[in-house]
Motif scaffolding. Structure first.
Motif: not given
Ligand code: C5P
Length: 294
Positions: A33-34, A144, A160
């Motif tokens: 996660y970023h 997120a 995140i």
């Molecule tokens: O949390 P969510 O299901 O919305 O995120 C979808 C995808 O986006 C995650 O699986 C990840 O690959 C990427 N993501 C990320 N960093 C974040 C939010 C989402 O890398 N802060």
């Protein structure tokens, strides 16, 4: 978030679009996660959810983008309802109708906004109380962006996207135009193909912006770090940004989230409304919406 109680058994709750006015990617966790730093507002367009009492859990979808959701096996709203019911020790039962006005996979948090509004609505419908931390944990387990959609007002998102603090006071009459060129974008793909080398957070945020021009000026120093990767996947995003930038009244144009929706910022809601009419006329194949901001 405004909640309208129509009669004893019916609630209607709007699920406004989440718009990242700026989105800086500041690092990556070990789990992939970023880490980010983002100024987020809500508005410009909304899904709407109607809640009724029922003996079962049932979701129907209407509205312009309902077709795009038809084949989604595990709708986030249904998952939200089940998780909340589990927390309360109840059977998940409610009749939900989603008016899907926001495009899908569009960088404006449609699914997350719907999940957050479902949590808010069921909370009322089932007449239960729960600790804020529990609610936030349920929201985060759904995605997120769901905790920020629960807040539903101008905020700064870090971590995140789940570390939330209130954002600056914004000019009252600020107007937004949202444009999506009908290209769905996969968020994980964009994060995987990040092109930005700059990991710096946003600059210091003033406590209030007294005019749209002041906000646009501050934003012009900030970025959306996902924009280049999204343009590489969907070059039409550049055309959308160009069309907004070519409009004489547009103060700033930028992509929201992982795209492809872009926002244009306008001095007033009226300016945004007229610009949206011009955009819809010159680009009849694009989804164009406008409105105020909360
Ligand atoms: O949390 P969510 O299901 O919305 O995120 C979808 C995808 O986006 C995650 O699986 C990840 O690959 C990427 N993501 C990320 N960093 C974040 C939010 C989402 O890398 N802060």
């Amino acid at each position: 978030m405004t909640i309208h109680m129509q009669d004893e058994a019916v609630l209607t709750i709007p699920a406004p679009a989440k718009v990242n006015l700026a989105l800086h990617i500041t690092g990556q966790r070990d789990d992939g996660y970023h880490m980010l730093d983002s100024l987020v507002v809500f508005g410009g367009a909304s899904d709407v959810i109607h809640f009724r009492q029922s003996d079962h859990l049932h979701l129907s979808v209407t509205g312009p983008f309902s077709e795009d959701l038809r084949h989604e096996p595990d709708n986030l709203m249904v998952r939200a309802a089940r998780l909340l019911a589990e927390e309360f020790g109840l059977k998940a039962k409610a009749d939900l109708t989603l008016e899907k006005n926001l495009p899908i996979a569009a960088g404006i948090g449609g699914g997350s906004a719907d999940a957050a509004a479902t949590i808010m609505g069921l909370f009322q419908l089932w007449d239960r109380t729960v600790r804020d931390e529990t609610l936030r944990a349920i929201a985060l387990s759904l995605g997120a962006d769901v905790p920020m959609c629960l807040e539903g007002s101008c905020l700064r998102a870090e971590g995140i996207g789940d570390e939330l603090t209130s954002g600056p006071r914004l000019p009252n009459d600020l107007g937004l135009v949202l444009i999506n060129p009908h290209i769905p974008i996969s968020t994980p793909d964009i994060f995987k193909n990040l092109k930005s080398k700059d990991n710096s957070p946003m600059g210091p945020i003033p406590s209030a912006f007294l005019s749209a021009t002041a906000l646009a000026e501050w934003l012009s120093e900030q970025r959306n770090d996902l924009e280049l990767a999204a343009i590489a996947q969907a070059p039409i995003i550049e055309n959308v940004l160009q069309a907004l930038n070519d409009d004489g009244d547009c103060l700033l144009a930028r992509m929201s989230g992982s795209g492809a929706t872009c926002y244009g910022m306008f001095a007033t809601k009226k300016h945004a409304e007229y610009a949206a009419r011009r955009m819809a006329f010159s680009h009849p194949n694009w989804w164009v919406s406008h409105g105020g901001v909360q």
